[in-house]
Design an enzyme around this catalytic site. Structure first.
Site, PDB file in Angstrom:
ATOM      1  N   TYR A  54      -6.220  12.512   4.819  1.00  0.00           N
ATOM      2  CA  TYR A  54      -5.196  11.592   5.160  1.00  0.00           C
ATOM      3  C   TYR A  54      -4.046  12.214   5.648  1.00  0.00           C
ATOM      4  CZ  TYR A  54      -8.326   8.877   2.182  1.00  0.00           C
ATOM      5  OH  TYR A  54      -9.476   8.129   1.857  1.00  0.00           O
ATOM      6  N   PRO A 208     -11.190  -3.221  -0.794  1.00  0.00           N
ATOM      7  CA  PRO A 208     -11.537  -4.617  -1.296  1.00  0.00           C
ATOM      8  C   PRO A 208     -10.821  -5.794  -0.581  1.00  0.00           C
ATOM      9  CG  PRO A 208      -9.896  -3.473  -2.617  1.00  0.00           C
ATOM     10  CD  PRO A 208     -10.368  -2.609  -1.456  1.00  0.00           C
ATOM     11  N   LEU A 209      -9.793  -5.451   0.142  1.00  0.00           N
ATOM     12  CA  LEU A 209      -9.027  -6.396   1.010  1.00  0.00           C
ATOM     13  C   LEU A 209      -9.684  -6.506   2.357  1.00  0.00           C
ATOM     14  CD1 LEU A 209      -5.528  -6.127  -0.185  1.00  0.00           C
ATOM     15  CD2 LEU A 209      -7.724  -7.674  -0.960  1.00  0.00           C
ATOM     16  N   GLN A 292       3.608  -5.157  -3.117  1.00  0.00           N
ATOM     17  CA  GLN A 292       2.174  -5.654  -2.564  1.00  0.00           C
ATOM     18  C   GLN A 292       1.320  -4.669  -4.066  1.00  0.00           C
ATOM     19  OE1 GLN A 292       1.972  -3.745   0.858  1.00  0.00           O
ATOM     20  NE2 GLN A 292       1.784  -5.629   1.974  1.00  0.00           N
ATOM     21  N   ASN A 296      -0.855  -7.095  -6.463  1.00  0.00           N
ATOM     22  CA  ASN A 296      -2.253  -6.694  -6.382  1.00  0.00           C
ATOM     23  C   ASN A 296      -2.807  -6.188  -7.907  1.00  0.00           C
ATOM     24  OD1 ASN A 296      -2.258  -7.756  -3.848  1.00  0.00           O
ATOM     25  ND2 ASN A 296      -2.458  -5.638  -3.033  1.00  0.00           N
TER      26      ASN A 296
END
Length: 341
Positions: A54, A208-209, A292, A296
């Site tokens: 990443y 998951p989104l 966010q 969430n």
């Protein structure tokens, strides 16, 4: 924030894991990234996921900085190895050389003596399983890794690893799998989930989104909103482009009344949907803003009634992908429903 056991291991993880793919060191400024981690900790999130690839190590560095003042035993840190981190022939894969060198580099970047979960980011066809599993087992014996996992492996690949570990008499075994899983992408359900449930392997699911598609912010009749992943720089538009299309976006829009009726945001509904399964130990969320994370994280502990789950299935219908053959190819497969109507 509720916690679940990671498979049949003794490790507990938060139902919501904070991940930093495509964000830390890439799309999100350092100060914002640090604020997002603080928001995660404030929300009760204790599990954090990253990878050596990443932002070519920058994501691990930012996460390490963000957690530096946190009591180490109060959090669970997961990272991964396999994907290319350089141009050399040994800068990728699951050879003993790359596994050992990558683990030590990850520990330096994260600023820790050990990681709680070390995961094979993909399956490596070039390296014997015996070599990989012995290297992993050695890291566990050395105290640098506590638990082992894989990501996007097929059921036969996972089963082969379990068999080899038993045949070699290794003390450590795979206890976690990190697959893509959401309302639309359910390719692990036919084969991977049954095997993992039988073998005590917990799922720590990502996306998951569905790259933000299931939040409802992308409209079938308009351009992507500003400051979304579809309009950002870096690699994000390439990934989000695989799951955009008017047919899909129209169906997602029809989920909003169901979320409203349940008193949830679209994002909360999507995350709670993944957590409906006892086989899922945690769902990974990413964020570009602290708020966010806060929103969430409240999807933890939210039960969804059977009638609501049935309505979701009815709305999405034939757009749901359950083809197990796509598990290993998820990085390259473009779902049928992403094509224009």
């Amino acid at each position: 924030m509720e916690h679940r056991r990671l498979g049949r291991s003794g490790l507990y993880v938060s139902e919501i894991t904070y991940g930093n793919w495509l964000t830390h060191g890439e799309l999100v400024a350092r100060d914002t990234a640090l604020a997002c981690v603080r928001a995660a900790l404030d929300a009760g999130i204790t599990t954090f996921d990253t990878a050596d690839v990443y932002a070519m190590g920058a994501a691990e560095e930012v996460l390490g900085e963000a957690l530096r003042t946190v009591r180490r035993s109060s959090v669970e840190i997961a990272t991964k190895v396999c994907l290319p981190t350089g141009d050399g022939p040994n800068d990728r894969g699951l050879s003993r050389k790359h596994v050992m060198e990558s683990c030590h580099a990850s520990l330096r970047r994260l600023g820790t003596d050990y990681v709680d979960l070390y995961q094979a980011h993909r399956f490596d066809e070039r390296t014997p399983l015996e070599e990989t599993l012995i290297a992993f087992d050695d890291l566990v014996r050395q105290g640098k890794v506590l638990y082992l996992g894989v990501s996007e492996w097929t059921a036969p690949q996972i089963e082969a690893a379990l068999t080899v570990a038993t045949d070699l008499g290794l003390r450590s075994r795979i206890v976690a799998n990190q697959p893509q899983y959401n309302m639309l992408w359910r390719v692990i359900e036919p084969e991977v989930l049954p095997l993992c449930e039988r073998e005590g392997i917990g799922q720590v699911v990502f996306q998951p989104l569905a790259q933000g598609v299931l939040t409802g912010k992308y409209r079938p009749d308009g351009p992507p909103p500003a400051n979304s992943r579809a309009t950002s720089g870096g690699r994000a538009p390439r990934f989000i482009g695989r799951v955009l299309g008017p047919v899909l976006l129209d169906r997602v829009r029809r989920l909003r009344p169901l979320a409203d009726e349940a008193g949830l945001s679209m994002a909360q509904l999507a995350i709670a949907w993944t957590l409906r399964s006892a086989a899922v130990s945690s769902a990974i969320i990413g964020a570009s803003r602290p708020e966010q994370v806060t929103e969430n994280a409240t999807a933890s502990g939210v039960p969804l009634p059977a009638a609501l789950l049935a309505e979701i299935d009815e709305v999405l219908g034939d757009l749901v992908d359950r083809d197990p053959a796509k598990t290993a190819r998820m990085m390259s497969v473009k779902p049928e429903w992403s094509s224009p109507a």
